[in-house]
Scaffold this motif. Sequence first.
Motif, short mmCIF file in Angstrom:
data_model
loop_
_atom_site.label_atom_id
_atom_site.label_comp_id
_atom_site.label_asym_id
_atom_site.label_seq_id
_atom_site.Cartn_x
_atom_site.Cartn_y
_atom_site.Cartn_z
N TRP A 114 0.93 -1.06 0.10
CA TRP A 114 -0.05 0.07 0.08
C TRP A 114 0.92 1.22 -0.05
O TRP A 114 1.85 1.29 0.63
CB TRP A 114 -1.03 -0.02 1.12
CG TRP A 114 -1.64 -1.10 1.37
CD1 TRP A 114 -1.52 -2.32 2.20
CD2 TRP A 114 -2.85 -1.66 0.36
NE1 TRP A 114 -2.49 -3.37 1.94
CE2 TRP A 114 -3.34 -3.07 0.86
CE3 TRP A 114 -3.53 -1.15 -0.52
CZ2 TRP A 114 -4.42 -3.55 0.34
CZ3 TRP A 114 -4.49 -1.40 -1.03
CH2 TRP A 114 -5.03 -2.89 -0.48
N ASP A 115 0.46 2.36 -0.76
CA ASP A 115 1.08 3.45 -0.79
C ASP A 115 0.81 4.52 0.37
O ASP A 115 1.45 5.08 1.00
CB ASP A 115 0.97 4.26 -2.06
CG ASP A 115 1.58 3.46 -3.30
OD1 ASP A 115 2.61 3.13 -3.27
OD2 ASP A 115 0.51 3.21 -4.26
N THR A 116 -0.51 4.78 0.64
CA THR A 116 -1.26 5.26 1.70
C THR A 116 -2.18 4.35 2.24
O THR A 116 -2.93 3.54 2.01
CB THR A 116 -2.20 6.26 0.91
OG1 THR A 116 -1.39 7.20 0.18
CG2 THR A 116 -2.99 7.26 2.03
N VAL A 117 -1.89 4.50 3.77
CA VAL A 117 -2.68 3.75 4.73
C VAL A 117 -3.44 4.59 5.85
O VAL A 117 -2.76 5.64 6.28
CB VAL A 117 -1.73 2.79 5.71
CG1 VAL A 117 -2.38 2.16 6.64
CG2 VAL A 117 -0.94 1.76 4.60
N ILE A 118 -4.92 4.43 5.81
CA ILE A 118 -5.71 5.33 6.50
C ILE A 118 -6.09 4.37 7.68
O ILE A 118 -6.61 3.65 7.59
CB ILE A 118 -6.79 5.95 5.76
CG1 ILE A 118 -6.29 6.71 4.76
CG2 ILE A 118 -7.86 6.51 6.76
CD1 ILE A 118 -7.32 6.83 3.57
#
Length: 170
Positions: A114-118
């Motif tokens: 994953w590039d962005t983890v929320i």
Amino acid sequence: MQASNSDTRPETGGPAAGSSGQADQNQRYWFHILTQNAPAARNLHAAKLVDKARQQGDRVCIVCDTMQHAQELDDLLWNFSPDAFIPHSVVPDSATTCTDPVGILLCPPVAEDWDTVIILSDTLPADADRFKRLALVAHNDPSVLNQARSHFKQLRALGIEPKVHDQRKR
């Protein structure tokens, strides 16, 4: 909920944000504290972050704790924008592979996937310092804010000073 682009943009540091410098590293981590005290506001803010990151070409995941919360996020992403579909899938466990550009995870994310983890979960991944970009979203509820403070302390212990977007101070 109105949020400016600077509040929902998951990447603010440009190409340097991926480098190993401490200042650049800290610009890859954000805390978003909302004025609203409803979980729905938190979900909507997370969906806006997903949309922004996806527009930048990122693979994005939202980490949550329960199947009920995953279903709420699933429904929200299906109906988020009348103009565009956000391709996504719910990932119930670590054995399930997500081939969509967006995943709703009920398990810890793998940094390489994953590039962005929320993070909407009560648990911050142990390897949080390995993610390219990490956003934590808290709505203005005492228990959620206490959990956010705990996450903040954990990140600090890893040498990360997240950028805080506190909408309550506006």
